[in-house]
Design a protein around this motif. Sequence first.
Motif, PDB file in Angstrom:
ATOM      1  N   ALA A  56      -1.365   2.386  -2.857  1.00 53.97           N
ATOM      2  CA  ALA A  56      -2.226   3.240  -2.369  1.00 53.97           C
ATOM      3  C   ALA A  56      -3.549   3.673  -2.961  1.00 53.97           C
ATOM      4  O   ALA A  56      -4.600   3.902  -2.416  1.00 53.97           O
ATOM      5  N   ALA A  57      -3.521   3.784  -4.385  1.00 55.90           N
ATOM      6  CA  ALA A  57      -4.872   4.100  -5.155  1.00 55.90           C
ATOM      7  C   ALA A  57      -5.671   2.880  -5.130  1.00 55.90           C
ATOM      8  O   ALA A  57      -7.006   3.209  -4.596  1.00 55.90           O
ATOM      9  N   GLU A  61     -11.453   1.833   0.039  1.00 55.08           N
ATOM     10  CA  GLU A  61     -12.168   2.547   1.124  1.00 55.08           C
ATOM     11  C   GLU A  61     -13.246   3.487   0.761  1.00 55.08           C
ATOM     12  O   GLU A  61     -14.468   3.638   1.603  1.00 55.08           O
ATOM     13  N   SER A  62     -13.381   4.086  -0.319  1.00 52.01           N
ATOM     14  CA  SER A  62     -14.504   4.833  -0.836  1.00 52.01           C
ATOM     15  C   SER A  62     -15.678   3.979  -1.092  1.00 52.01           C
ATOM     16  O   SER A  62     -16.860   4.657  -1.200  1.00 52.01           O
ATOM     17  N   SER A  63     -15.500   2.795  -1.466  1.00 49.85           N
ATOM     18  CA  SER A  63     -16.371   1.985  -1.877  1.00 49.85           C
ATOM     19  C   SER A  63     -17.510   1.665  -0.933  1.00 49.85           C
ATOM     20  O   SER A  63     -18.560   1.464  -1.264  1.00 49.85           O
ATOM     21  N   GLY A 100      -4.192  -1.627   4.680  1.00 49.96           N
ATOM     22  CA  GLY A 100      -2.953  -1.359   3.997  1.00 49.96           C
ATOM     23  C   GLY A 100      -1.680  -1.822   4.598  1.00 49.96           C
ATOM     24  O   GLY A 100      -1.471  -1.445   5.719  1.00 49.96           O
ATOM     25  N   ARG A 156      -9.435   1.601 -10.321  1.00 52.04           N
ATOM     26  CA  ARG A 156     -10.746   1.390 -10.569  1.00 52.04           C
ATOM     27  C   ARG A 156     -11.018   0.429 -11.517  1.00 52.04           C
ATOM     28  O   ARG A 156     -12.000  -0.402 -11.315  1.00 52.04           O
ATOM     29  N   GLN A 158      -6.068   1.238  -2.191  1.00 48.76           N
ATOM     30  CA  GLN A 158      -6.670   1.236  -0.951  1.00 48.76           C
ATOM     31  C   GLN A 158      -7.539   2.354  -0.779  1.00 48.76           C
ATOM     32  O   GLN A 158      -8.928   2.346  -0.289  1.00 48.76           O
ATOM     33  N   ARG A 159      -7.417   3.257  -1.439  1.00 44.63           N
ATOM     34  CA  ARG A 159      -8.214   4.598  -1.319  1.00 44.63           C
ATOM     35  C   ARG A 159      -9.526   4.061  -2.174  1.00 44.63           C
ATOM     36  O   ARG A 159     -10.860   4.553  -1.721  1.00 44.63           O
ATOM     37  N   GLU A 160      -9.531   3.477  -3.356  1.00 44.05           N
ATOM     38  CA  GLU A 160     -10.651   3.136  -4.047  1.00 44.05           C
ATOM     39  C   GLU A 160     -11.410   2.206  -3.020  1.00 44.05           C
ATOM     40  O   GLU A 160     -12.690   2.035  -3.018  1.00 44.05           O
ATOM     41  N   SER A 181       0.781  -1.359  -0.130  1.00 46.82           N
ATOM     42  CA  SER A 181      -0.082   0.058   0.007  1.00 46.82           C
ATOM     43  C   SER A 181       0.804   1.331  -0.105  1.00 46.82           C
ATOM     44  O   SER A 181       0.192   2.437  -0.079  1.00 46.82           O
ATOM     45  N   GLU A 219      -5.250   6.231 -10.022  1.00 48.79           N
ATOM     46  CA  GLU A 219      -6.672   5.880  -9.556  1.00 48.79           C
ATOM     47  C   GLU A 219      -7.752   5.246 -10.626  1.00 48.79           C
ATOM     48  O   GLU A 219      -8.372   4.721 -10.382  1.00 48.79           O
TER      49      GLU A 219
END
Length: 229
Positions: free
Chosen positions: A16-17, A23-25, A33, A202, A19-21, A10, A198
């Motif tokens: 890192a991207a 989390e936002s889902s 991570g 996705r 993990q962010r995706e 992560s 990013e």
Amino acid sequence: MTGLAVVIGSGGGIGAAIQRELESSGQFERVLGVSRSSEPKLDLLDEASIAQCASDISELAADIRIVFDATGALVLDGHRPEKSLRDLDPEALANSFAVNAIGPALLMKHFLPLLPRSGRSVFATLSARVGSIGDNRLGGWYAYRASKAALNQLVHTAAVELARRKPGAICVALHPGTVRTPLTEGFAKTGLEVQEPEVAARRLLAVCDGLTSEQSGGFFDHHGKAVPW
């Protein structure tokens, strides 16, 4: 929200991207991570570290529904991809296998047993199209190509064993395309699609979401198309 998502590597651009995706889902109770600087920490070149990290995560009160391995390296210790056989260096070759094949194999050894026995789960690891033997028309890049080809075989073999015990689990290798990260800096060819991390995240997670257990052991690109072995 159900279960736990784990992103290995992560600290890198794609990891890192991812993990962010995740989390936002909003799909998971928790997204964890892990890297050499996380807690629990994980060093891909140290099996004891991998085993301890897996053990620590196994104690969390949640089923692991996705493990995404975003590790890998093209340039190690200043050794750039070989243009010819005369450029082969045994130490560089061994280092590439350690990071791109052996490390992920040890991740499968310690994390696949943590996937739940029932229901759908995914272990995905980043491979590369240049690891395809059937698609290799340009030659060169011996260490990276061979280590990713080895990773593909390890994934396929692990998936066969996994299916016997956990029929709902999926284990796959994914080609992320060319992503704008330090790994690809200086290697992206003119006219080649270069994705931001990013966008790649996705696409890769959409592929994971669409996979079935019958596709376990496969090698797919970021559009979900099968890549030749």
